[in-house]
Design a protein around this motif. Structure first.
Motif, PDB file in Angstrom:
ATOM      1  N   PRO A 132       0.826  -1.217   0.000  1.00  0.00           N
ATOM      2  CA  PRO A 132       0.000   0.000   0.000  1.00  0.00           C
ATOM      3  C   PRO A 132       0.856   1.260   0.000  1.00  0.00           C
ATOM      4  CG  PRO A 132      -0.084  -1.107   2.137  1.00  0.00           C
ATOM      5  CD  PRO A 132       0.604  -2.044   1.199  1.00  0.00           C
ATOM      6  N   ASP A 133       0.279   2.339  -0.528  1.00  0.00           N
ATOM      7  CA  ASP A 133       1.028   3.584  -0.696  1.00  0.00           C
ATOM      8  C   ASP A 133       1.636   4.097   0.600  1.00  0.00           C
ATOM      9  OD1 ASP A 133       0.452   3.530  -3.354  1.00  0.00           O
ATOM     10  OD2 ASP A 133      -1.127   5.055  -3.286  1.00  0.00           O
ATOM     11  N   ASP A 134       0.890   3.968   1.710  1.00  0.00           N
ATOM     12  CA  ASP A 134       1.396   4.516   2.967  1.00  0.00           C
ATOM     13  C   ASP A 134       2.551   3.702   3.558  1.00  0.00           C
ATOM     14  OD1 ASP A 134      -0.030   2.298   3.727  1.00  0.00           O
ATOM     15  OD2 ASP A 134      -1.292   3.329   5.195  1.00  0.00           O
ATOM     16  N   ALA A 135       2.830   2.532   2.970  1.00  0.00           N
ATOM     17  CA  ALA A 135       3.939   1.711   3.454  1.00  0.00           C
ATOM     18  C   ALA A 135       5.088   1.636   2.452  1.00  0.00           C
ATOM     19  CB  ALA A 135       3.443   0.295   3.761  1.00  0.00           C
ATOM     20  N   LEU A 136       4.921   2.265   1.288  1.00  0.00           N
ATOM     21  CA  LEU A 136       5.932   2.179   0.232  1.00  0.00           C
ATOM     22  C   LEU A 136       7.275   2.738   0.670  1.00  0.00           C
ATOM     23  CD1 LEU A 136       4.114   3.037  -3.126  1.00  0.00           C
ATOM     24  CD2 LEU A 136       5.346   0.927  -2.554  1.00  0.00           C
ATOM     25  N   PHE A 137       7.248   3.892   1.324  1.00  0.00           N
ATOM     26  CA  PHE A 137       8.507   4.547   1.698  1.00  0.00           C
ATOM     27  C   PHE A 137       9.300   3.661   2.660  1.00  0.00           C
ATOM     28  CE2 PHE A 137      11.111   7.251   4.431  1.00  0.00           C
ATOM     29  CZ  PHE A 137      11.828   7.967   3.478  1.00  0.00           C
ATOM     30  N   ASN A 138       8.650   3.199   3.721  1.00  0.00           N
ATOM     31  CA  ASN A 138       9.355   2.385   4.715  1.00  0.00           C
ATOM     32  C   ASN A 138       9.825   1.058   4.119  1.00  0.00           C
ATOM     33  OD1 ASN A 138       9.061   4.317   6.695  1.00  0.00           O
ATOM     34  ND2 ASN A 138       7.262   3.370   7.626  1.00  0.00           N
ATOM     35  N   ALA A 139       8.990   0.432   3.302  1.00  0.00           N
ATOM     36  CA  ALA A 139       9.354  -0.857   2.720  1.00  0.00           C
ATOM     37  C   ALA A 139      10.537  -0.713   1.772  1.00  0.00           C
ATOM     38  CB  ALA A 139       8.152  -1.447   1.981  1.00  0.00           C
ATOM     39  N   THR A 140      10.488   0.321   0.920  1.00  0.00           N
ATOM     40  CA  THR A 140      11.551   0.495  -0.069  1.00  0.00           C
ATOM     41  C   THR A 140      12.862   0.916   0.586  1.00  0.00           C
ATOM     42  OG1 THR A 140       9.896   1.144  -1.706  1.00  0.00           O
ATOM     43  CG2 THR A 140      12.188   1.644  -2.219  1.00  0.00           C
ATOM     44  N   THR A 141      12.786   1.827   1.553  1.00  0.00           N
ATOM     45  CA  THR A 141      14.022   2.270   2.195  1.00  0.00           C
ATOM     46  C   THR A 141      14.632   1.174   3.059  1.00  0.00           C
ATOM     47  OG1 THR A 141      12.697   3.324   3.963  1.00  0.00           O
ATOM     48  CG2 THR A 141      13.461   4.735   2.157  1.00  0.00           C
ATOM     49  N   ALA A 142      13.801   0.279   3.602  1.00  0.00           N
ATOM     50  CA  ALA A 142      14.351  -0.859   4.347  1.00  0.00           C
ATOM     51  C   ALA A 142      15.190  -1.736   3.426  1.00  0.00           C
ATOM     52  CB  ALA A 142      13.227  -1.667   4.987  1.00  0.00           C
ATOM     53  N   LEU A 143      14.681  -1.967   2.228  1.00  0.00           N
ATOM     54  CA  LEU A 143      15.444  -2.741   1.249  1.00  0.00           C
ATOM     55  C   LEU A 143      16.704  -2.004   0.826  1.00  0.00           C
ATOM     56  CD1 LEU A 143      12.644  -4.256  -1.005  1.00  0.00           C
ATOM     57  CD2 LEU A 143      14.466  -5.539   0.122  1.00  0.00           C
ATOM     58  N   MET A 144      16.592  -0.706   0.608  1.00  0.00           N
ATOM     59  CA  MET A 144      17.761   0.075   0.203  1.00  0.00           C
ATOM     60  C   MET A 144      18.828   0.062   1.284  1.00  0.00           C
ATOM     61  SD  MET A 144      17.477   1.216  -2.886  1.00  0.00           S
ATOM     62  CE  MET A 144      18.722   2.515  -2.928  1.00  0.00           C
TER      63      MET A 144
END
Length: 224
Positions: A132-144
Motif C-alpha cells: 500500500p502507498d502509505d507503506a511504500l517509503f518504509n518498505a523500499t528504504t528498508a530494502l535500500m
C-alpha cells in the motif's frame, strides 16, 4: 586549430575517460586515480579530460554510475517482483565485490545518480508486490538500507592492506571474539565459530529475504 580541438575532444569521449578511470581504480585503488595518471593512460592532456569531467569526485561518481547503470541494464528480463528485487540486490553485491572502491561513495552519498538508479528499480518492484502507498517509503528504504549496507562493508574492506586475505582477517577476528569475557559477551562468543567460514553473498541474500518476508506481511495485512 578549432577543428583540431573539436576533433580531439570528440574522440576523447566521457565514456572513454570513465572506463579508463575504472581501470585505474580496480587495479590500484582510489588513491592512485589522479588526472595525471588518467592523462598518461589516455595519452592526452589533462585539459581534454577537464573538458568532460570537473574533478576527481565527479569522476568517481561517474565511474560508479557507469557500473551501476550496466548492472541495472542487465536486469531487463521480466520476472516476479521478489525475484527482480533479489536480482537487483545481488547485482549490486557482485558489482561491489568486483569494484570495492565504489563502497565508500555509495554508502556516503544517498542522492547520487547511481543510488537513484537502484532506488528506482527496487521501488518499482515493491509497488508491483502490491504494498500500500502509505507503506511504500518504509518498505523500499528498508530494502535500500539492506542493499547499501553491504557498500559500507566493502568500503571498510577496501581500506585493508592489499595483502590481507579475507580468511586470515576473519579467523583473527573470530579468535578475538572467542576470547571476550563470557559473562559480558555470551552471544558474540557463540557467533565466533561461524565467522571464518561464512559466505558473504549467502549472508547478504538471507538479509534481503528477511526484509522481503516483512514486506510480504505488510501486503497481506493491508485491506483488499
Amino acid at each position: 586549430m578549432a577543428t583540431r580541438t573539436a576533433r580531439r575532444t570528440g574522440a576523447l569521449s566521457k565514456e572513454r575517460i570513465v572506463e579508463a578511470a575504472i581501470g585505474i581504480l580496480d587495479t590500484d585503488g582510489e588513491g592512485a586515480l589522479t588526472f595525471r595518471a588518467l592523462s598518461a593512460r589516455l595519452a592526452t592532456g589533462s585539459g581534454a579530460i577537464y573538458w568532460h569531467i570537473a574533478d576527481k569526485q565527479a569522476l568517481v561518481a561517474a565511474a560508479t554510475d557507469h557500473i551501476i547503470a550496466g548492472v541495472m541494464a542487465g536486469l531487463a528480463t521480466p520476472r516476479a517482483p521478489q525475484d527482480a528485487i533479489r536480482a537487483v540486490a545481488l547485482g549490486v553485491f557482485d558489482a561491489l565485490d568486483a569494484h570495492p572502491w565504489m563502497g565508500a561513495l555509495l554508502s556516503s552519498d544517498p542522492w547520487q545518480r547511481a543510488v537513484l538508479r537502484i532506488l528506482e528499480n527496487v521501488g518499482r518492484q515493491v509497488q508491483a508486490l502490491g504494498v500500500p502507498d502509505d507503506a511504500l517509503f518504509n518498505a523500499t528504504t528498508a530494502l535500500m538500507n539492506a542493499i547499501l549496507g553491504i557498500a559500507a562493508q566493502h568500503a571498510a574492506a577496501a581500506r585493508l592492506p592489499r595483502d590481507t586475505e579475507r580468511s586470515a582477517h576473519l579467523t583473527a577476528m573470530a579468535g578475538e571474539w572467542a576470547e571476550l569475557d563470557p559473562a559480558e559477551y555470551p552471544f558474540v562468543r557463540q557467533l565466533a565459530a561461524h565467522v571464518p567460514g561464512h559466505d558473504d553473498r549467502e549472508q547478504f541474500l538471507a538479509g534481503i529475504n528477511l526484509v522481503l518476508t516483512g514486506i510480504e506481511s505488510i501486503r497481506e495485512r493491508s485491506p483488499r
